[in-house]
Write a protein that holds these residues in place. Structure first.
Motif, PDB file in Angstrom:
ATOM      1  N   PRO A 163       5.385  -8.243  -2.414  1.00  0.00           N
ATOM      2  CA  PRO A 163       6.043  -7.556  -1.568  1.00  0.00           C
ATOM      3  C   PRO A 163       6.536  -8.676  -0.446  1.00  0.00           C
ATOM      4  O   PRO A 163       6.045  -9.256  -0.249  1.00  0.00           O
ATOM      5  CB  PRO A 163       5.434  -6.395  -0.830  1.00  0.00           C
ATOM      6  CG  PRO A 163       4.451  -6.007  -1.672  1.00  0.00           C
ATOM      7  CD  PRO A 163       4.105  -7.172  -2.273  1.00  0.00           C
ATOM      8  N   SER A 175       5.807  -4.397   6.166  1.00  0.00           N
ATOM      9  CA  SER A 175       5.223  -4.487   4.863  1.00  0.00           C
ATOM     10  C   SER A 175       3.901  -5.023   4.950  1.00  0.00           C
ATOM     11  O   SER A 175       3.249  -4.997   4.097  1.00  0.00           O
ATOM     12  CB  SER A 175       5.954  -5.287   3.874  1.00  0.00           C
ATOM     13  OG  SER A 175       6.138  -6.420   4.420  1.00  0.00           O
ATOM     14  N   SER A 233       1.759  -2.279   4.922  1.00  0.00           N
ATOM     15  CA  SER A 233       1.734  -1.161   4.168  1.00  0.00           C
ATOM     16  C   SER A 233       0.506  -0.835   3.142  1.00  0.00           C
ATOM     17  O   SER A 233       0.033  -1.875   2.776  1.00  0.00           O
ATOM     18  CB  SER A 233       3.036  -1.342   3.210  1.00  0.00           C
ATOM     19  OG  SER A 233       2.877  -2.558   2.376  1.00  0.00           O
ATOM     20  N   PRO A 234       0.506   0.163   2.577  1.00  0.00           N
ATOM     21  CA  PRO A 234      -0.486   0.490   1.670  1.00  0.00           C
ATOM     22  C   PRO A 234      -0.198  -0.180   0.231  1.00  0.00           C
ATOM     23  O   PRO A 234      -1.371  -0.120  -0.596  1.00  0.00           O
ATOM     24  CB  PRO A 234      -0.422   2.052   1.329  1.00  0.00           C
ATOM     25  CG  PRO A 234       0.748   2.612   1.960  1.00  0.00           C
ATOM     26  CD  PRO A 234       1.083   1.464   2.941  1.00  0.00           C
ATOM     27  N   ASP A 235       0.883  -0.561  -0.047  1.00  0.00           N
ATOM     28  CA  ASP A 235       0.975  -1.061  -1.350  1.00  0.00           C
ATOM     29  C   ASP A 235       0.272  -2.558  -1.565  1.00  0.00           C
ATOM     30  O   ASP A 235      -0.104  -2.739  -2.606  1.00  0.00           O
ATOM     31  CB  ASP A 235       2.602  -1.521  -1.447  1.00  0.00           C
ATOM     32  CG  ASP A 235       3.412  -0.334  -1.428  1.00  0.00           C
ATOM     33  OD1 ASP A 235       3.012   0.798  -1.824  1.00  0.00           O
ATOM     34  OD2 ASP A 235       4.641  -0.520  -1.113  1.00  0.00           O
ATOM     35  N   ILE A 236       0.088  -3.159  -0.335  1.00  0.00           N
ATOM     36  CA  ILE A 236      -0.713  -4.511  -0.431  1.00  0.00           C
ATOM     37  C   ILE A 236      -2.228  -4.514  -0.034  1.00  0.00           C
ATOM     38  O   ILE A 236      -2.960  -5.577   0.176  1.00  0.00           O
ATOM     39  CB  ILE A 236       0.039  -5.452   0.603  1.00  0.00           C
ATOM     40  CG1 ILE A 236      -0.245  -6.768   0.152  1.00  0.00           C
ATOM     41  CG2 ILE A 236      -0.060  -5.260   1.914  1.00  0.00           C
ATOM     42  CD1 ILE A 236       0.958  -8.038   0.364  1.00  0.00           C
TER      43      ILE A 236
END
Length: 108
Positions: A37, A43, A46-49
């Protein structure tokens, strides 16, 4: 073949007000592709990473622990233990690194 430019006449008040310029019709829309991302403040947390952070923290903790154990073993006179810890760490990082590269290339 070549387009002739036409001279446009505008009145002085419009020119001084700056209203004579036409807004551009084309909006720049550039699409960027990435494996991770984008890096920004929002970001970054963020919980995506979060998985990437966990892996990096684990690799860092393993490296620091093995370093401290190796230096402690060497300072107390246990050279064989220090050499074994160094060999295990070197093999673990080599195998882990090449495994990550292989996984990355297969997942493309």
């Amino acid at each position: 073949m070549f387009r002739q430019q036409r001279i446009e006449k505008i009145d002085f008040k419009t020119f001084m007000a700056g209203n004579h310029r036409k807004p551009s019709k084309h909006l720049t829309n550039t699409t960027l592709y990435s494996f991770l991302p984008s890096v920004s403040v929002s970001s970054f947390f963020s919980p995506d990473i979060a998985g990437v952070y966990a892996v990096l923290l684990g690799v860092f903790a393993f490296g620091m622990l093995s370093h401290f154990l190796e230096t402690y073993a060497a300072s107390t006179g246990r050279e064989a233990l220090a050499e074994a810890i160094e060999t295990i760490t070197r093999l673990a990082y080599s195998i882990g690194g090449f495994s990550f590269i292989g996984w990355f290339l297969v997942s493309l």
